[in-house]
Motif scaffolding. Structure first.
Motif, PDB file in Angstrom:
ATOM      1  N   CYS A  83       6.051  -4.667  -0.853  1.00  0.00           N
ATOM      2  CA  CYS A  83       4.833  -3.851  -0.891  1.00  0.00           C
ATOM      3  C   CYS A  83       4.764  -2.904   0.301  1.00  0.00           C
ATOM      4  O   CYS A  83       4.343  -1.750   0.158  1.00  0.00           O
ATOM      5  CB  CYS A  83       3.602  -4.747  -0.932  1.00  0.00           C
ATOM      6  SG  CYS A  83       3.362  -5.563  -2.513  1.00  0.00           S
ATOM      7  N   ALA A  84       5.169  -3.383   1.460  1.00  0.00           N
ATOM      8  CA  ALA A  84       5.155  -2.527   2.648  1.00  0.00           C
ATOM      9  C   ALA A  84       6.167  -1.394   2.515  1.00  0.00           C
ATOM     10  O   ALA A  84       5.883  -0.252   2.888  1.00  0.00           O
ATOM     11  CB  ALA A  84       5.450  -3.367   3.884  1.00  0.00           C
ATOM     12  N   GLU A  85       7.335  -1.704   1.981  1.00  0.00           N
ATOM     13  CA  GLU A  85       8.376  -0.691   1.813  1.00  0.00           C
ATOM     14  C   GLU A  85       7.976   0.367   0.788  1.00  0.00           C
ATOM     15  O   GLU A  85       8.178   1.564   0.996  1.00  0.00           O
ATOM     16  CB  GLU A  85       9.672  -1.349   1.367  1.00  0.00           C
ATOM     17  CG  GLU A  85      10.808  -0.381   1.128  1.00  0.00           C
ATOM     18  CD  GLU A  85      12.030  -1.066   0.552  1.00  0.00           C
ATOM     19  OE1 GLU A  85      12.801  -0.361  -0.125  1.00  0.00           O
ATOM     20  OE2 GLU A  85      12.194  -2.268   0.765  1.00  0.00           O
ATOM     21  N   ALA A  86       7.387  -0.070  -0.316  1.00  0.00           N
ATOM     22  CA  ALA A  86       7.014   0.848  -1.390  1.00  0.00           C
ATOM     23  C   ALA A  86       5.619   1.449  -1.195  1.00  0.00           C
ATOM     24  O   ALA A  86       5.177   2.250  -2.010  1.00  0.00           O
ATOM     25  CB  ALA A  86       7.071   0.130  -2.736  1.00  0.00           C
ATOM     26  N   LYS A  87       4.942   1.044  -0.136  1.00  0.00           N
ATOM     27  CA  LYS A  87       3.583   1.507   0.170  1.00  0.00           C
ATOM     28  C   LYS A  87       2.620   1.193  -0.977  1.00  0.00           C
ATOM     29  O   LYS A  87       1.849   2.028  -1.426  1.00  0.00           O
ATOM     30  CB  LYS A  87       3.565   2.995   0.501  1.00  0.00           C
ATOM     31  CG  LYS A  87       4.353   3.317   1.750  1.00  0.00           C
ATOM     32  CD  LYS A  87       4.348   4.772   2.067  1.00  0.00           C
ATOM     33  CE  LYS A  87       5.202   5.022   3.300  1.00  0.00           C
ATOM     34  NZ  LYS A  87       5.363   6.433   3.566  1.00  0.00           N
ATOM     35  N   VAL A  88       2.702  -0.052  -1.444  1.00  0.00           N
ATOM     36  CA  VAL A  88       1.828  -0.561  -2.492  1.00  0.00           C
ATOM     37  C   VAL A  88       0.772  -1.427  -1.820  1.00  0.00           C
ATOM     38  O   VAL A  88       1.096  -2.250  -0.956  1.00  0.00           O
ATOM     39  CB  VAL A  88       2.636  -1.398  -3.523  1.00  0.00           C
ATOM     40  CG1 VAL A  88       1.722  -2.057  -4.527  1.00  0.00           C
ATOM     41  CG2 VAL A  88       3.658  -0.520  -4.216  1.00  0.00           C
ATOM     42  N   ASP A  89      -0.476  -1.234  -2.198  1.00  0.00           N
ATOM     43  CA  ASP A  89      -1.561  -2.026  -1.620  1.00  0.00           C
ATOM     44  C   ASP A  89      -1.418  -3.487  -2.027  1.00  0.00           C
ATOM     45  O   ASP A  89      -1.165  -3.797  -3.190  1.00  0.00           O
ATOM     46  CB  ASP A  89      -2.915  -1.498  -2.075  1.00  0.00           C
ATOM     47  CG  ASP A  89      -3.195  -0.110  -1.530  1.00  0.00           C
ATOM     48  OD1 ASP A  89      -2.722   0.192  -0.420  1.00  0.00           O
ATOM     49  OD2 ASP A  89      -3.878   0.661  -2.215  1.00  0.00           O
ATOM     50  N   LEU A  90      -1.605  -4.383  -1.066  1.00  0.00           N
ATOM     51  CA  LEU A  90      -1.474  -5.813  -1.304  1.00  0.00           C
ATOM     52  C   LEU A  90      -2.834  -6.467  -1.122  1.00  0.00           C
ATOM     53  O   LEU A  90      -3.474  -6.312  -0.085  1.00  0.00           O
ATOM     54  CB  LEU A  90      -0.464  -6.430  -0.336  1.00  0.00           C
ATOM     55  CG  LEU A  90      -0.208  -7.919  -0.469  1.00  0.00           C
ATOM     56  CD1 LEU A  90       0.419  -8.239  -1.815  1.00  0.00           C
ATOM     57  CD2 LEU A  90       0.691  -8.410   0.643  1.00  0.00           C
ATOM     58  N   VAL A  91      -3.279  -7.178  -2.158  1.00  0.00           N
ATOM     59  CA  VAL A  91      -4.549  -7.888  -2.125  1.00  0.00           C
ATOM     60  C   VAL A  91      -4.233  -9.371  -2.151  1.00  0.00           C
ATOM     61  O   VAL A  91      -3.456  -9.828  -2.990  1.00  0.00           O
ATOM     62  CB  VAL A  91      -5.420  -7.523  -3.352  1.00  0.00           C
ATOM     63  CG1 VAL A  91      -6.720  -8.296  -3.332  1.00  0.00           C
ATOM     64  CG2 VAL A  91      -5.677  -6.038  -3.388  1.00  0.00           C
ATOM     65  N   LYS A  92      -4.834 -10.119  -1.219  1.00  0.00           N
ATOM     66  CA  LYS A  92      -4.577 -11.559  -1.163  1.00  0.00           C
ATOM     67  C   LYS A  92      -5.798 -12.322  -1.672  1.00  0.00           C
ATOM     68  O   LYS A  92      -6.916 -12.068  -1.258  1.00  0.00           O
ATOM     69  CB  LYS A  92      -4.239 -11.993   0.256  1.00  0.00           C
ATOM     70  CG  LYS A  92      -2.911 -11.447   0.724  1.00  0.00           C
ATOM     71  CD  LYS A  92      -2.488 -12.047   2.021  1.00  0.00           C
ATOM     72  CE  LYS A  92      -1.133 -11.507   2.423  1.00  0.00           C
ATOM     73  NZ  LYS A  92      -0.676 -12.098   3.677  1.00  0.00           N
TER      74      LYS A  92
END
Length: 115
Positions: A83-92
């Motif tokens: 997610c960090a590499e692809a710049k995708v928002d991560l929701v936990k």
């Protein structure tokens, strides 16, 4: 003419006194649940580790939802780094059972309670 004007004024006053419906306050989890249900209905949810990794790698993922109590730490690390590499928002989300229920992976008993 004066009678018509008075009727029009009375009508506008009556419409102005109608109660205004307030929108319900929606918290983040409720909004996320609605978004996931809508995406699930339109076949837009990648479920599982392998599908999620593929969607993130292909840059098709808009955001990713990850459970905090995942059994494998390496899975969490890999998803976070993808997610960090692809710049995708991560929701936990705190519980994986709740997340599974939201995306339709839960099984129900006769009383419609999650097993």
């Amino acid at each position: 003419k004066e009678e018509v004007k008075e009727e029009v004024k009375e009508q506008t006053v009556e419409t102005a006194e109608e109660p205004v419906q307030k929108k319900p306050v929606v918290d983040f989890n409720t909004a996320l649940k609605v978004v996931l249900k809508t995406a699930l209905a339109h076949d837009g949810v990648a479920k599982g580790f392998r599908e999620c990794c593929r969607a993130i790698d292909k840059r098709k993922a808009l955001f990713c939802v990850l459970a905090d109590n995942c059994a494998e730490v390496k899975y969490k690390q890999l998803i976070e780094s993808l997610c960090a590499e692809a710049k995708v928002d991560l929701v936990k989300i705190s519980d994986k059972k709740v997340l599974g229920e939201w995306i339709g992976l839960a099984k129900y008993d006769r009383n419609m309670k999650v097993r």
